[in-house]
Scaffold this motif. Structure first.
Motif, short mmCIF file in Angstrom:
data_model
loop_
_atom_site.label_atom_id
_atom_site.label_comp_id
_atom_site.label_asym_id
_atom_site.label_seq_id
_atom_site.Cartn_x
_atom_site.Cartn_y
_atom_site.Cartn_z
N LYS A 42 3.02 -1.51 -62.78
CA LYS A 42 2.00 -2.56 -62.97
C LYS A 42 1.74 -3.25 -61.64
CE LYS A 42 1.40 -6.65 -65.92
NZ LYS A 42 0.08 -6.39 -66.55
N ASN A 43 0.47 -3.32 -61.26
CA ASN A 43 0.06 -4.05 -60.07
C ASN A 43 -0.12 -5.51 -60.45
OD1 ASN A 43 -1.62 -5.35 -58.15
ND2 ASN A 43 -2.30 -3.37 -57.38
N MET A 44 0.71 -6.38 -59.93
CA MET A 44 0.74 -7.78 -60.36
C MET A 44 -0.46 -8.56 -59.84
SD MET A 44 3.38 -8.11 -62.30
CE MET A 44 3.99 -9.82 -62.31
N VAL A 45 -1.10 -8.06 -58.79
CA VAL A 45 -2.27 -8.76 -58.25
C VAL A 45 -3.52 -8.35 -59.02
CG1 VAL A 45 -3.64 -9.17 -56.18
CG2 VAL A 45 -1.16 -8.81 -55.99
N GLU A 46 -3.71 -7.06 -59.19
CA GLU A 46 -4.92 -6.54 -59.85
C GLU A 46 -4.80 -6.58 -61.37
OE1 GLU A 46 -7.38 -5.30 -57.83
OE2 GLU A 46 -6.20 -5.51 -55.98
N GLY A 47 -3.57 -6.55 -61.88
CA GLY A 47 -3.38 -6.51 -63.32
C GLY A 47 -3.51 -5.11 -63.90
N THR A 48 -3.72 -4.11 -63.05
CA THR A 48 -3.85 -2.73 -63.51
C THR A 48 -2.47 -2.11 -63.73
OG1 THR A 48 -3.94 -2.10 -61.20
CG2 THR A 48 -6.04 -2.30 -62.37
N GLN A 49 -2.41 -1.02 -64.52
CA GLN A 49 -1.15 -0.30 -64.65
C GLN A 49 -1.37 1.17 -64.92
OE1 GLN A 49 0.60 -2.66 -67.85
NE2 GLN A 49 0.46 -0.88 -69.19
N GLN A 50 -0.33 1.97 -64.68
CA GLN A 50 -0.46 3.42 -64.75
C GLN A 50 0.90 4.03 -65.07
OE1 GLN A 50 -2.67 4.70 -61.31
NE2 GLN A 50 -2.30 6.88 -61.74
N LEU A 51 0.91 5.14 -65.80
CA LEU A 51 2.16 5.82 -66.15
C LEU A 51 2.43 6.93 -65.15
CD1 LEU A 51 4.26 5.65 -68.52
CD2 LEU A 51 3.05 7.60 -69.54
N LEU A 52 3.55 6.83 -64.43
CA LEU A 52 3.83 7.76 -63.33
C LEU A 52 5.29 8.18 -63.35
CD1 LEU A 52 2.12 5.59 -60.55
CD2 LEU A 52 1.23 7.79 -61.39
N THR A 53 5.59 9.33 -62.74
CA THR A 53 7.00 9.68 -62.51
C THR A 53 7.47 8.93 -61.27
OG1 THR A 53 6.56 11.53 -61.03
CG2 THR A 53 6.60 12.02 -63.40
N VAL A 54 8.78 8.86 -61.11
CA VAL A 54 9.31 8.16 -59.93
C VAL A 54 8.87 8.87 -58.65
CG1 VAL A 54 11.56 9.34 -59.98
CG2 VAL A 54 11.36 7.13 -58.85
N ASP A 55 8.80 10.20 -58.70
CA ASP A 55 8.38 10.92 -57.50
C ASP A 55 6.93 10.63 -57.15
OD1 ASP A 55 10.89 12.06 -57.10
OD2 ASP A 55 10.45 13.74 -58.44
N GLU A 56 6.10 10.48 -58.19
CA GLU A 56 4.70 10.13 -57.95
C GLU A 56 4.59 8.75 -57.31
OE1 GLU A 56 2.58 12.75 -61.55
OE2 GLU A 56 3.19 10.67 -61.91
N ILE A 57 5.40 7.83 -57.82
CA ILE A 57 5.37 6.48 -57.24
C ILE A 57 5.77 6.52 -55.77
CG2 ILE A 57 6.45 4.19 -57.30
CD1 ILE A 57 6.70 4.49 -60.34
N ILE A 58 6.85 7.23 -55.48
CA ILE A 58 7.33 7.30 -54.10
C ILE A 58 6.27 7.94 -53.20
CG2 ILE A 58 9.01 8.45 -52.58
CD1 ILE A 58 11.06 8.07 -54.89
N ALA A 59 5.65 8.99 -53.69
CA ALA A 59 4.62 9.67 -52.90
C ALA A 59 3.46 8.73 -52.60
CB ALA A 59 4.12 10.91 -53.64
N CYS A 60 3.09 7.93 -53.60
CA CYS A 60 1.99 6.98 -53.38
C CYS A 60 2.35 5.96 -52.31
CB CYS A 60 1.67 6.24 -54.67
SG CYS A 60 0.91 7.26 -55.93
N PHE A 61 3.55 5.39 -52.39
CA PHE A 61 3.96 4.39 -51.40
C PHE A 61 4.08 5.02 -50.01
CE2 PHE A 61 5.36 1.72 -55.02
CZ PHE A 61 4.78 0.53 -54.62
N ALA A 62 4.53 6.27 -49.98
CA ALA A 62 4.70 6.93 -48.69
C ALA A 62 3.35 7.09 -48.01
CB ALA A 62 5.36 8.28 -48.87
N ASN A 63 2.27 7.25 -48.82
CA ASN A 63 0.94 7.37 -48.24
C ASN A 63 0.38 6.01 -47.82
OD1 ASN A 63 1.02 10.09 -48.58
ND2 ASN A 63 0.10 10.01 -50.63
N GLY A 64 1.16 4.97 -48.06
CA GLY A 64 0.75 3.65 -47.59
C GLY A 64 -0.03 2.90 -48.65
N GLY A 65 0.35 1.62 -48.80
CA GLY A 65 -0.48 0.72 -49.58
C GLY A 65 -0.27 0.78 -51.07
#
Lengths: 463, 463
Positions: A435-458
């Motif tokens: 859950k993005n606490m600023v935007e209020g949006t949320q998404q169902l992801l695996t932990v690897d997907e989350i890590i990959a997203c953060f690794a790409n920045g932002g």
């Protein structure tokens, strides 16, 4: 156990909260990074120095402002009863105390250089970022514990060092987005002026008085000079110098003409010119002001004198320094020339706070907080957290399985930008709701997907 | 000015040179990075606390080891003459001194939590890396000024915090390449043992004695227990506990059986099991040893007790901690449970020095030093240096136009890997000779070429 106490700290000292620490670290990290970029190496010295190292170095007033540490054990052993009976505390204190807290970083540095001189390569470019303590009357912007950030080059008479330090000052304040003016003077110019007007012993009186021209006007300055014992002839002779104005180049030119009869004054102008020309040739974002009234620490400096003022906030000098020719002489190593500057981190902190100049990403830290729904969910969360930390993402778990509302409020209060939820559904799916606490949006992801997203920045939820 | 002094520093304190600072920063940066990764936020408290905050918190011996700061001005004003005449310095000291230097980070943290409780979100995960001072007798590995690196979670009874702290310890020492064993115990287990053998008031005697089994053998331990006033029956009842061995799982099992009659002992075993199982489920590189003799700071801890030993160096505990249930009670905030650990940075420093475990890139800094052949060449050098610093490359100029040999020796002594030379030929060509001080190779390049090479990482002369 003692009775219950209402907690407080000594006046003039401060606690720093996580938000305040993030802001202070931003300042220290900026200064440290630039120090390193300019070839300075860090040292540290103990908070406590022998009192004999400190006493007599800051004048009589300074001796009083030293925090002295009571000797351990039978501290009365060496005490002179007559001093006790007479209540002569100033003379008694050194008999009760062998140690004191450092008052600045300069005297400990001089002591360090002499003590370790056989291990040091000269020129020695050292920086030091540590707190100092002064038993000053606490007031706005003046603390009893505050940080100094010093850079000094010792063992080189070259004016290249001055030019480098001005560049360094310019770089630090540019990175901090603080608009400054750098004031420049030279102790030899002051000596030349005093010599020129036939009052070589009145340097301090002259500079103290002319420092006030902007505030009280020239007539009052002249009256003050007369009151300080300057002859009418000396005051008359001083007038052309007080009247100097124009651009820095024009001021230099006039000063050069007026001080031509004084050998030391002429040398001072030559040094000023070399430093100013050298700095301007390299480019300087800050305004560089020649200021013949600048005299900080007169007894101490022997050449260049530097002071930095913030342009957008009413506050005292935020950085200062200069050249000294005999700093280590008192510790037995004469003839070593040095030049240094000291950033006043606490005043810089006050300036940044006043102007709210902190970048957006200066905050306290955790990127993702996992909620806690109980033992089974927590085990799954902790496995995911381990992976995320291994990927370098500051991640946390709410340690108690409190109500969801409380956990979310906690994340909000700490400005944690993402909350990760593992409940029954997520457990079954082997996924995590992010859950993005600023935007209020949320998404169902695996932990690897989350890590990959953060690794790409932002922001993983906006990808 | 005072007479010439032979410079020294107070015993038990240390100066840190640039090389030593680089090594210490490696330790602090590693610990700080992991603290942040685990969701801890930094605070700082003043070096000086009110003496009333510190006194009575560390036992009578601790009160003596506090460094006390002599009051400013007329410090005799509040002093009791009778105490002076009687030489009762222990009682006199608090009349002369309102402030003391912090002795650890825990009591100031407790004071901080109570003082700022309305601004704090609980659970509060704070870290703090600051020096502390103790008037201990200086000896090998024991200093009067040393750093503590503390992480505490306050306001959460969850054992998840213990598991997280064990993970954190494992991560820090793994990054530092120090092989460790983590010893674990629980205060409730110790209480259970004392209860079981009918000597609930002898917990300290029991733990002090059984801590020596490895050194002096079981017979001597039993003799010591008898000497400390334990009955023959109690000693007899203790034997099965002293005989516990096997794997951690087997020890837990036996301890569980033996402590079954004790409610508090059973709770302690349950907590231990939860922490151990939780840690092992996540994986732990360090060895985790259940050690029923571990009792550090017994009066203080109420649950989990943690201690870390380095496996490859003979040195005391290098990290320790545990859970406390009433840290803030003495400051008026009862019932707040916390758990924390403290890394002993100075002992860790000693371990890394003993094993020479520093990575190759831990050094003091400057990447390129420009030589100085005089005014004209220096101007060209400084322009190049400005560009290199803008590209983030720590760069320096030798400030004086000394002999080439002297300048090269200086770069060598400081282990600066590259020297850049701008002489007559280079000036004419608008290029720079870049010399690799390790390989002895050199190449003629433009400043932009040099920057491009460094930007690509590593060694420009080997590309």
């Amino acid at each position: 156990m003692a009775n219950i106490q209402k907690p407080s700290i000594p006046k003039g000292t401060r606690d720093f909260s996580p938000v305040e620490m993030a802001r202070r670290n931003y300042i220290f990290d900026t200064i440290r990074t630039v120090f390193r970029l300019y070839g300075f190496s860090q040292i540290e010295t103990p908070a406590m120095e022998n009192l004999s190292t400190l006493m007599g170095k800051y004048g009589e007033e300074g001796d009083k402002l030293l925090f002295k540490i009571l000797n351990s054990g039978d501290f009365l052993r060496g005490a002179d009863r007559a001093l006790i009976d007479a209540g002569e505390t100033a003379r008694l204190a050194p008999q009760l105390c062998e140690k004191g807290l450092r008052y600045d970083l300069t005297v400990p540095f001089a002591r360090y250089v002499v003590q370790h001189r056989s291990d040091i390569q000269f020129p020695f470019k050292r920086y030091q970022i540590q707190p100092v303590w002064r038993a000053d009357r606490p007031q706005k912007g003046r603390y009893r514990e505050f940080y100094q950030c010093d850079a000094d080059v010792i063992g080189s008479p070259s004016l290249i060092n001055e030019i480098e330090l001005l560049q360094l000052i310019d770089e630090v304040f540019s990175r901090l987005h603080i608009n400054i003016a750098i004031k420049l003077n030279n102790r030899k110019v002051l000596a030349g002026i005093a010599e020129l007007i036939g009052a070589p012993d009145k340097i301090i009186d002259i500079t103290v008085a002319i420092d006030k021209i902007d505030k009280i006007g020239i007539d009052n300055v002249n009256a003050e000079l007369a009151g300080r014992g300057l002859s009418a002839e000396a005051i008359e002779a001083l007038q052309p110098i007080l009247a100097i104005d124009g651009t820095t180049e024009e001021r230099l030119e006039k000063l050069s003409e007026l001080l031509a009869p004084s050998e030391i004054g002429t040398l001072g102008v030559k040094e000023l010119r070399e430093v100013i020309d050298g700095s301007l040739a390299l480019g300087l974002r800050a305004r560089l002001d020649l200021d013949v009234s600048l005299a900080r620490g007169l007894n101490y400096y022997t050449g260049t004198i530097i002071e930095v003022k913030a342009l957008d906030v009413e506050i005292g000098s935020i950085t200062g320094g200069g050249r000294y020719d005999n700093l280590t002489g008192v510790f037995g190593l004469p003839g070593v020339s040095g030049v240094g500057i000291s950033f006043g981190a606490d005043r810089i902190y006050d300036v940044l706070n006043a102007l709210d100049l902190y970048p957006d990403d200066v905050k306290s830290g955790t990127t993702v907080m996992f909620t806690n729904f109980g033992a089974v969910e927590a085990v799954a969360a902790m496995k995911a957290i381990k992976k995320m930390r291994e990927a370098g993402i500051p991640t946390d778990i709410y340690p108690d399985s409190s109500k969801m509302k409380k956990q979310m409020a906690y994340a909000n209060a700490l400005s944690i930008p993402y909350v990760a939820i593992i409940g029954e559904d997520e457990l079954a799916a082997g996924k995590i709701t992010l859950k993005n606490m600023v935007e209020g949006t949320q998404q169902l992801l695996t932990v690897d997907e989350i890590i990959a997203c953060f690794a790409n920045g932002g922001n993983p939820l906006l990808k």
